[in-house]
Design an enzyme around this catalytic site. Structure first.
Site, PDB file in Angstrom:
ATOM      1  N   TYR B 289      38.049  39.855  40.746  1.00  0.00           N
ATOM      2  CA  TYR B 289      38.755  38.763  40.277  1.00  0.00           C
ATOM      3  C   TYR B 289      38.305  37.511  41.011  1.00  0.00           C
ATOM      4  O   TYR B 289      37.919  37.349  42.161  1.00  0.00           O
ATOM      5  CB  TYR B 289      40.195  39.071  40.787  1.00  0.00           C
ATOM      6  CG  TYR B 289      41.062  38.134  40.337  1.00  0.00           C
ATOM      7  CD1 TYR B 289      41.956  38.409  38.923  1.00  0.00           C
ATOM      8  CD2 TYR B 289      41.556  37.033  40.959  1.00  0.00           C
ATOM      9  CE1 TYR B 289      42.936  37.553  38.555  1.00  0.00           C
ATOM     10  CE2 TYR B 289      42.369  35.874  40.320  1.00  0.00           C
ATOM     11  CZ  TYR B 289      43.032  36.511  38.982  1.00  0.00           C
ATOM     12  OH  TYR B 289      43.945  35.473  38.638  1.00  0.00           O
ATOM     13  N   TYR B 339      39.681  32.236  31.872  1.00  0.00           N
ATOM     14  CA  TYR B 339      40.780  32.581  33.030  1.00  0.00           C
ATOM     15  C   TYR B 339      42.205  32.771  32.381  1.00  0.00           C
ATOM     16  O   TYR B 339      42.735  32.059  31.773  1.00  0.00           O
ATOM     17  CB  TYR B 339      40.864  31.301  34.120  1.00  0.00           C
ATOM     18  CG  TYR B 339      41.849  31.732  35.250  1.00  0.00           C
ATOM     19  CD1 TYR B 339      41.558  32.749  36.136  1.00  0.00           C
ATOM     20  CD2 TYR B 339      42.838  31.394  35.265  1.00  0.00           C
ATOM     21  CE1 TYR B 339      42.249  33.095  36.939  1.00  0.00           C
ATOM     22  CE2 TYR B 339      44.093  31.641  36.404  1.00  0.00           C
ATOM     23  CZ  TYR B 339      43.558  32.821  37.215  1.00  0.00           C
ATOM     24  OH  TYR B 339      44.361  33.193  38.182  1.00  0.00           O
TER      25      TYR B 339
END
Ligand code: ZN
Lengths: 135, 384
Positions: B289, B339
């Site tokens: 992440y 994103y």
């Protein structure tokens, strides 16, 4: 500029700050300090708490220098510093704040280039908020 | 052994996504429907067979709306996971647990988001001001980047992590996006000079340390091991899964515990490896992440790819690139593909284990996927 929106647990911190006092919540049974304030002691599960005065001396644990895009009141002062200060008597209690030139000075009144991790600071107060000045 | 019941009991058999762009015309609900239908089509499973749903608490498309629009059957399991990007892997983990325990048979996890054209969450002062906002926001610590930059500065100070290390992360993601036609940053190379001279967002983090702002949606389909064998696609097994919320952790401003640099990744990792037949050495490729570059070295430490304090050095010598020690974010990640709260990392992990990534790691058979570090998090260990 944003004012603190307090909750039941946090309100005393701000009430003391408005009187120029830095106090931290402590367990009234086992004595452990805790931050942020909360209903119950994570060490002994007691619901009894008190607000203990602290010296207001601390050290810079870390800092950032925000640049826009930011909310309007902050964008006007950017770049400014935001610090996390660990308290001298309880290094695990860390408070977010700003190092300023003097009490009441704007967020950008202290040159971020002069900031160092580990630098000594002390608490002052302005408009109900704690601020930090070099110690 | 607790947790062992999940081992390879469920598999991801379908993935779907919409286009990714700064601005898409359709609304979040429509994008969600498109991604979910694409994932079901990929799996060869009819919408009427779906009986479980999982998403993020920040997902705006409700289960009822999705179920009605897409035409699901009776749902017997649904849930949402909190803490923003920390929930991505947990959505799949919750479906796997529901299926392994017999509460459902076909699950869909999804995330739809208009972050590129919509408002930035940090500008909503009303939502964020109560705890912990009262301790941070009045002082001008306003945005997620400010909150993570505070940890990054301390991390760099304690361990000698440099901006070049953070650049290594940004570059690896950008290089992979340059290979991925679906990525927002396809055909847009990044250089060290561009990185070093870019504008600050929150020092010590610059523009290229921040993820994109993207519109888009993704989904995946999870079924039990037996059912997976009959699906059109090669199953990608959920070998292990974990969530992580460390003791005394606090939201994204993880400054108020004993050791803020051992974040939720460390907690999730302990559980993940305990219940896996694999170790970090067995991982062929990782999707870590990357809302901010600094989260990657911190996660490399947390998940055990290197020792405490060595995350920066780990990124040297092209370690994160294809052919390196641990290729990461092979679709481009949040920094350069899209994103969408990390859901693209889940689907990219599936592509790697199917052998269909645009930056394929030869023979990849195991992939670690992680969710947002710095917030209560989750992780998946996938294998083919
Ligand atoms: Zn106590």
């Amino acid at each position: 500029m944003l004012s603190p929106v307090t909750d039941t647990d946090g309100a005393p911190f701000w009430e003391y700050a408005a009187r120029g006092e830095l106090r931290v919540q402590a367990c009234a049974d086992c004595g452990e300090l805790r931050f942020p304030p909360r209903p119950c002691c994570p060490h002994c599960q007691s619901f009894a708490s008190e607000w203990r005065p602290v010296s207001g001396r601390g050290r810079v644990w870390s800092y950032v220098v925000p640049h826009p895009p930011l909310l309007p009141g902050y964008a006007e002062q950017a770049p400014y510093n935001v610090v996390v200060v660990e308290l001298e008597e309880a290094p695990r209690i860390r408070l977010v704040g700003n190092v300023v030139a003097h009490a009441g000075a704007p967020l950008n009144s202290f040159d971020p280039a002069r900031l160092r991790i580990g630098a000594r600071v002390r608490a002052v107060f302005s408009g109900g908020l704690p601020q930090w000045v070099p110690a | 052994m607790a947790g062992a019941g999940l081992k390879d009991a469920a598999a991801i058999v379908g993935i779907g996504q919409t286009a990714f762009a700064r601005q898409l015309a359709e609304d979040e609900r429509t994008l969600a429907c498109r991604a979910v239908l694409a994932a079901l089509d990929d799996a060869g499973i009819a919408p009427g067979e779906v009986d479980a749903l999982a998403s993020y608490t920040m997902e705006q498309t409700d289960e009822v709306e999705l179920a009605k629009a897409v035409g699901f059957g009776d749902l017997t399991f649904f849930g949402k996971v909190g803490y923003g990007g920390g929930g991505s892997c947990a959505t799949v983990a919750h479906l796997a647990a529901a299926i392994a325990s017999g509460q459902a048979t076909v699950g869909v996890a999804w995330r739809s988001r208009k972050r590129g054209s919509g408002p930035r969450p940090w500008t909503d002062t009303a939502v964020q001001l109560p705890t912990p906002g009262q301790w941070t926001r009045p002082f001008g610590l306003l945005r997620p980047v400010d909150e993570i930059a505070m940890l990054a500065r301390r991390y760099m100070h304690e361990y000698g992590v440099t901006r070049d290390h953070l650049f290594n992360v940004a570059l690896a993601c950008r290089n992979r996006a340059n290979q991925n036609p679906a990525a927002v940053m396809y055909e847009r190379p990044l250089t060290r000079e561009m990185y070093m001279t870019s504008r600050w967002i929150s020092e010590p983090l610059c523009l290229y340390d921040n993820c994109l702002e993207t519109d888009g949606a993704l989904a995946c389909v999870v079924v039990g091991r037996e059912r997976a064998r009959d699906c059109a696609r090669q199953p990608v097994y959920v070998h292990a899964a974990a969530q992580g919320l460390p003791a005394q952790h606090h939201g994204m401003v993880n400054y108020w515990n004993d050791d803020p640099l051992t974040g939720p990744a460390w907690t999730a990792a302990r559980h993940l490896w305990k219940h896996a037949d694999l170790t970090p050495e067995d991982v062929d490729v990782a999707q870590i992440y990357d809302a901010f570059t600094a989260l990657v070295p911190l996660s490399l430490e947390g998940y055990g790819f290197c020792a405490r304090g060595e995350g920066g050095a780990f990124t040297e010598q092209g370690a994160l690139e294809i052919g390196g020690r641990l290729p990461v974010n092979t679709g481009g990640g949040g920094l350069s593909e899209a994103y969408v709260h990390g859901f693209n990392l889940v689907n990219e992990g599936v592509k790697q284990l199917r052998g269909t990534s645009t930056a394929q790691v030869p023979g990849a058979a195991t992939c670690l996927v992680t969710a947002g570090e710095g917030v209560p998090t989750s992780a998946l260990l996938l294998r083919s």
